[in-house]
Design an enzyme around this catalytic site. Structure first.
Site, mmCIF file in Angstrom:
data_model
loop_
_atom_site.group_PDB
_atom_site.id
_atom_site.type_symbol
_atom_site.label_atom_id
_atom_site.label_comp_id
_atom_site.label_asym_id
_atom_site.label_seq_id
_atom_site.Cartn_x
_atom_site.Cartn_y
_atom_site.Cartn_z
ATOM 1 N N ASP A 1 0.839 -1.202 0.000
ATOM 2 C CA ASP A 1 0.000 0.000 0.000
ATOM 3 C C ASP A 1 0.869 1.246 0.000
ATOM 4 O O ASP A 1 1.857 1.322 0.726
ATOM 5 C CB ASP A 1 -0.916 -0.016 1.249
ATOM 6 C CG ASP A 1 -2.110 0.903 1.086
ATOM 7 O OD1 ASP A 1 -1.895 2.120 0.858
ATOM 8 O OD2 ASP A 1 -3.257 0.428 1.189
ATOM 9 N N TYR B 1 -13.173 8.180 -12.911
ATOM 10 C CA TYR B 1 -12.953 6.999 -12.058
ATOM 11 C C TYR B 1 -13.411 5.730 -12.770
ATOM 12 O O TYR B 1 -12.643 4.768 -12.907
ATOM 13 C CB TYR B 1 -13.698 7.154 -10.725
ATOM 14 C CG TYR B 1 -13.861 5.841 -9.979
ATOM 15 C CD1 TYR B 1 -12.762 5.213 -9.396
ATOM 16 C CD2 TYR B 1 -15.104 5.216 -9.877
ATOM 17 C CE1 TYR B 1 -12.901 3.993 -8.729
ATOM 18 C CE2 TYR B 1 -15.253 4.001 -9.207
ATOM 19 C CZ TYR B 1 -14.150 3.393 -8.634
ATOM 20 O OH TYR B 1 -14.288 2.191 -7.979
ATOM 21 N N THR C 1 -15.638 -2.502 -10.115
ATOM 22 C CA THR C 1 -16.869 -1.811 -9.718
ATOM 23 C C THR C 1 -17.984 -1.990 -10.745
ATOM 24 O O THR C 1 -17.717 -2.186 -11.939
ATOM 25 C CB THR C 1 -16.552 -0.305 -9.558
ATOM 26 O OG1 THR C 1 -17.773 0.416 -9.418
ATOM 27 C CG2 THR C 1 -15.830 0.259 -10.782
ATOM 28 N N ASP C 2 -19.228 -1.843 -10.274
ATOM 29 C CA ASP C 2 -20.365 -1.881 -11.208
ATOM 30 C C ASP C 2 -20.445 -0.605 -12.051
ATOM 31 O O ASP C 2 -21.169 -0.552 -13.042
ATOM 32 C CB ASP C 2 -21.683 -2.110 -10.446
ATOM 33 C CG ASP C 2 -21.998 -1.031 -9.422
ATOM 34 O OD1 ASP C 2 -21.173 -0.119 -9.208
ATOM 35 O OD2 ASP C 2 -23.100 -1.092 -8.817
ATOM 36 N N GLU C 3 -19.674 0.428 -11.646
ATOM 37 C CA GLU C 3 -19.769 1.706 -12.368
ATOM 38 C C GLU C 3 -19.245 1.612 -13.799
ATOM 39 O O GLU C 3 -19.515 2.492 -14.607
ATOM 40 C CB GLU C 3 -19.023 2.810 -11.605
ATOM 41 C CG GLU C 3 -19.596 3.027 -10.226
ATOM 42 C CD GLU C 3 -19.262 4.377 -9.609
ATOM 43 O OE1 GLU C 3 -18.660 5.215 -10.298
ATOM 44 O OE2 GLU C 3 -19.622 4.576 -8.446
HETATM 45 P P1 NAD Z 1 -10.014 3.164 -0.625
HETATM 46 O O1 NAD Z 1 -9.863 4.456 -1.342
HETATM 47 O O2 NAD Z 1 -10.607 3.135 0.720
HETATM 48 O O3 NAD Z 1 -8.585 2.456 -0.510
HETATM 49 C C1 NAD Z 1 -7.660 2.426 -1.569
HETATM 50 C C2 NAD Z 1 -6.333 1.920 -1.018
HETATM 51 O O4 NAD Z 1 -5.391 1.862 -2.109
HETATM 52 C C3 NAD Z 1 -5.721 2.843 0.046
HETATM 53 O O5 NAD Z 1 -5.192 2.069 1.092
HETATM 54 C C4 NAD Z 1 -4.602 3.557 -0.712
HETATM 55 O O6 NAD Z 1 -3.517 3.965 0.120
HETATM 56 C C5 NAD Z 1 -4.184 2.479 -1.713
HETATM 57 N N1 NAD Z 1 -3.539 3.068 -2.906
HETATM 58 C C6 NAD Z 1 -3.988 4.092 -3.659
HETATM 59 N N2 NAD Z 1 -3.115 4.364 -4.652
HETATM 60 C C7 NAD Z 1 -2.102 3.468 -4.523
HETATM 61 C C8 NAD Z 1 -0.901 3.242 -5.256
HETATM 62 N N3 NAD Z 1 -0.561 3.996 -6.308
HETATM 63 N N4 NAD Z 1 -0.077 2.233 -4.864
HETATM 64 C C9 NAD Z 1 -0.403 1.468 -3.777
HETATM 65 N N5 NAD Z 1 -1.511 1.660 -3.040
HETATM 66 C C10 NAD Z 1 -2.360 2.647 -3.414
HETATM 67 O O7 NAD Z 1 -10.799 2.218 -1.632
HETATM 68 P P2 NAD Z 1 -11.912 1.111 -1.338
HETATM 69 O O8 NAD Z 1 -13.216 1.759 -1.231
HETATM 70 O O9 NAD Z 1 -11.420 0.233 -0.268
HETATM 71 O O10 NAD Z 1 -11.875 0.315 -2.734
HETATM 72 C C11 NAD Z 1 -10.967 -0.746 -2.935
HETATM 73 C C12 NAD Z 1 -11.161 -1.301 -4.341
HETATM 74 O O11 NAD Z 1 -12.505 -1.768 -4.487
HETATM 75 C C13 NAD Z 1 -10.950 -0.282 -5.446
HETATM 76 O O12 NAD Z 1 -10.274 -0.916 -6.519
HETATM 77 C C14 NAD Z 1 -12.360 0.121 -5.880
HETATM 78 O O13 NAD Z 1 -12.386 0.504 -7.221
HETATM 79 C C15 NAD Z 1 -13.094 -1.169 -5.634
HETATM 80 N N6 NAD Z 1 -14.540 -1.020 -5.311
HETATM 81 C C16 NAD Z 1 -14.937 -0.198 -4.300
HETATM 82 C C17 NAD Z 1 -16.284 -0.117 -3.970
HETATM 83 C C18 NAD Z 1 -16.773 0.777 -2.850
HETATM 84 O O14 NAD Z 1 -17.977 0.941 -2.694
HETATM 85 N N7 NAD Z 1 -15.904 1.360 -2.037
HETATM 86 C C19 NAD Z 1 -17.227 -0.865 -4.696
HETATM 87 C C20 NAD Z 1 -16.778 -1.690 -5.741
HETATM 88 C C21 NAD Z 1 -15.430 -1.775 -6.025
HETATM 89 O O1 DAU Z 2 -20.812 1.478 -7.231
HETATM 90 C C1 DAU Z 2 -19.557 1.202 -6.689
HETATM 91 C C2 DAU Z 2 -18.828 2.488 -6.381
HETATM 92 O O2 DAU Z 2 -19.449 3.044 -5.231
HETATM 93 C C3 DAU Z 2 -17.334 2.289 -6.148
HETATM 94 O O3 DAU Z 2 -16.739 1.811 -7.300
HETATM 95 C C4 DAU Z 2 -16.680 3.600 -5.714
HETATM 96 O O4 DAU Z 2 -15.313 3.380 -5.394
HETATM 97 C C5 DAU Z 2 -17.400 4.124 -4.485
HETATM 98 O O5 DAU Z 2 -16.866 5.377 -4.123
HETATM 99 C C6 DAU Z 2 -18.898 4.251 -4.763
HETATM 100 O O6 DAU Z 2 -19.135 5.297 -5.728
HETATM 101 P P1 DAU Z 2 -20.363 6.328 -5.565
HETATM 102 O O7 DAU Z 2 -20.051 7.554 -6.311
HETATM 103 O O8 DAU Z 2 -21.651 5.648 -5.851
HETATM 104 O O9 DAU Z 2 -20.288 6.569 -3.961
HETATM 105 P P2 DAU Z 2 -20.483 7.898 -3.079
HETATM 106 O O10 DAU Z 2 -20.525 7.445 -1.664
HETATM 107 O O11 DAU Z 2 -19.508 8.953 -3.441
HETATM 108 O O12 DAU Z 2 -21.921 8.394 -3.499
HETATM 109 C C7 DAU Z 2 -23.064 7.569 -3.346
HETATM 110 C C8 DAU Z 2 -24.257 8.332 -3.909
HETATM 111 O O13 DAU Z 2 -24.542 9.442 -3.036
HETATM 112 C C9 DAU Z 2 -24.022 8.929 -5.268
HETATM 113 O O14 DAU Z 2 -25.238 8.878 -6.010
HETATM 114 C C10 DAU Z 2 -23.648 10.374 -4.988
HETATM 115 C C11 DAU Z 2 -24.426 10.691 -3.733
HETATM 116 N N1 DAU Z 2 -23.793 11.654 -2.797
HETATM 117 C C12 DAU Z 2 -22.500 11.441 -2.426
HETATM 118 C C13 DAU Z 2 -21.889 12.292 -1.540
HETATM 119 C C14 DAU Z 2 -20.427 12.099 -1.143
HETATM 120 C C15 DAU Z 2 -24.545 12.685 -2.265
HETATM 121 O O15 DAU Z 2 -25.737 12.848 -2.577
HETATM 122 N N2 DAU Z 2 -23.941 13.529 -1.366
HETATM 123 C C16 DAU Z 2 -22.625 13.398 -1.005
HETATM 124 O O16 DAU Z 2 -22.119 14.223 -0.202
#
Ligand code: NAD
Ligand code: DAU
Length: 358
Positions: free
Chosen positions: A43, A164, A139-141
């Site tokens: 990391d 993203y 991600t589903d995005e």
């Molecule tokens: P996060 O932002 O909480 O964590 C990302 C981690 O990656 C951090 O520990 C950061 O230090 C590390 N990192 C970033 N850049 C780096 C680099 N260049 N080299 C090494 N380490 C690095 O993210 P998360 O929410 O835990 O997501 C993890 C994975 O899951 C991502 O690939 C994201 O696309 C995917 N994902 C997230 C969600 C969600 O809802 N959070 C949903 C679907 C998929």
């Molecule tokens: O679908 C999976 C994705 O979910 C992951 O791949 C991403 O890493 C993760 O960040 C997340 O993306 P979203 O953009 O969906 O998550 P976020 O929590 O930023 O936003 C969720 C929804 O809420 C989105 O429709 C935007 C809205 N939102 C978000 C924030 C931060 C608000 O309305 N107000 C806010 O302040």
């Protein structure tokens, strides 16, 4: 579809293991799975990576755990780590993950999510026959946005709409290409929105929990009617582990929570649960704090995941309901104010610089 048992994982590199899902995954492996191998957590420790998320892990895992502060954009460093730790398996979480940040400053998303993934694939390919599996967490995005009806299936064409999601789509394509071109053993998972402990409070659920608790405005983008599908983070970890153990090489699996919800509904639920747990000082409902703000540019309207393939082939389905997961998450944030304060103040970033000087 055949459920092929994989070779035993010996040296597992988890990238991004100090982030939200990565740290939950390492805990899951240790506390809730049959994993017996070694974990090498790689990391960079960006603002989203916090070693405190894994407090206690080193003691519990002892020699089975190693932390390497490294940037996946540095190819030479990765080659050295793969050789030194004799890596046979990768679970790749490391990424820039926040959509709003990708809109403001896309450059890091391109380097980490695309070039970083490419570097890891190259390092894995260099291990030759001894390499077991590269699991890519996505991600589903990548599928874009849905109207009122329809769901994302593994066969849905990619239509990413933010920097993203475009960077994650590019990384998915690279992983797939390494399977088809070089025969690298890979699996890919595309998951919906996660929530749970240790999520950085820029994402909707932790942001709203903390603002509501503190009596601050609750920012809701646009009309609040955008829909996300929510999955408790432990369920995501369990799905990833099932795919890594028994998923079919070269395949993609959708992971979802069966919990579609409009954002405004999510915010109201948080307000109501918090009001029940700890009433506001003025006795008023926290729903009154909702503030509609300018919409996110290119804001995807609706996501919905069909995870029938994962259910049918690996017998996975989510265990936690949205309501019960939300209660657990709210309780965790209220009980971990120290973590919240340190993350928000950036104190832990100073601590990182002192402890991990290169
Ligand atoms: P996060 O932002 O909480 O964590 C990302 C981690 O990656 C951090 O520990 C950061 O230090 C590390 N990192 C970033 N850049 C780096 C680099 N260049 N080299 C090494 N380490 C690095 O993210 P998360 O929410 O835990 O997501 C993890 C994975 O899951 C991502 O690939 C994201 O696309 C995917 N994902 C997230 C969600 C969600 O809802 N959070 C949903 C679907 C998929
Ligand atoms: O679908 C999976 C994705 O979910 C992951 O791949 C991403 O890493 C993760 O960040 C997340 O993306 P979203 O953009 O969906 O998550 P976020 O929590 O930023 O936003 C969720 C929804 O809420 C989105 O429709 C935007 C809205 N939102 C978000 C924030 C931060 C608000 O309305 N107000 C806010 O302040």
């Amino acid at each position: 579809m055949a459920k092929k048992k994989r070779k035993q994982i010996v040296n597992l590199m988890v990238t991004g293991g100090c982030g939200f899902i990565g740290s939950n995954f390492i805990r899951y492996l240790l506390e809730k799975s049959d994993f017996q191998g070694n974990i090498i957590n790689v990391d960079k420790l960006t603002y989203a990576g916090n070693p405190e998320n894994l407090k206690g892990i080193e003691d519990k895992l002892g020699d089975r755990y190693a932390f390497e502060r490294a940037d996946i954009c540095e190819q030479e460093r990765l080659l050295d780590l793969f050789a030194r730790h004799n890596i046979d398996t990768v679970c790749h979480f490391a990424a820039e993950s926040h959509v709003d940040r990708s809109i403001r400053r896309p450059a890091h998303f391109i380097s980490t999510n695309i070039v970083g993934t490419f570097n890891l694939l190259e390092a894995a390919r260099g291990r030759g026959e001894s390499f077991n599996l590269f699991h890519h967490v996505s991600t589903d995005e990548v599928y874009g946005s849905l109207g009122k009806r329809g769901v994302f299936r593994e066969t849905t064409p990619y239509r990413p709409n933010s920097p993203y999601s475009a960077s994650k789509a590019a990384s998915d394509h690279l992983v797939r290409a390494y399977f088809h071109t070089y025969g690298l053993p890979v699996t890919i998972s595309n998951c919906s929105n996660n929530f749970g402990p240790y999520q950085f409070p820029e994402k909707l659920i932790p942001l709203i929990i903390l603002n509501a608790f503190e009596g601050k405005p609750l920012p809701v983008y646009g009309d609040g009617r955008n829909v996300r599908d929510w999955l408790y983070v432990d369920d995501h970890c369990e799905a990833i582990w099932a795919i890594m153990k028994s998923g079919r090489t070269g395949e993609t699996y959708n992971i979802g929570g069966d919990s579609e919800m409009e954002n405004i509904r999510v915010v109201e639920m948080i307000c109501d649960i918090l009001d029940g747990m700890t009433p506001a000082v003025d006795g008023k409902s926290r729903r009154g704090l909702v503030t509609f703000v300018k919409d996110r540019p290119g804001h995807d309207r609706r996501y919905a995941i069909d995870f029938a393939k994962l259910h049918r082939t690996l017998n996975w389905s989510p265990k936690e309901s949205f309501q019960s997961g939300l209660r657990k998450t709210i309780t965790w944030y209220l009980e971990n104010k120290g973590w919240v304060d340190r993350v928000r103040s950036g104190d832990y970033l100073k601590w990182i610089e002192e402890h991990y000087r290169e």
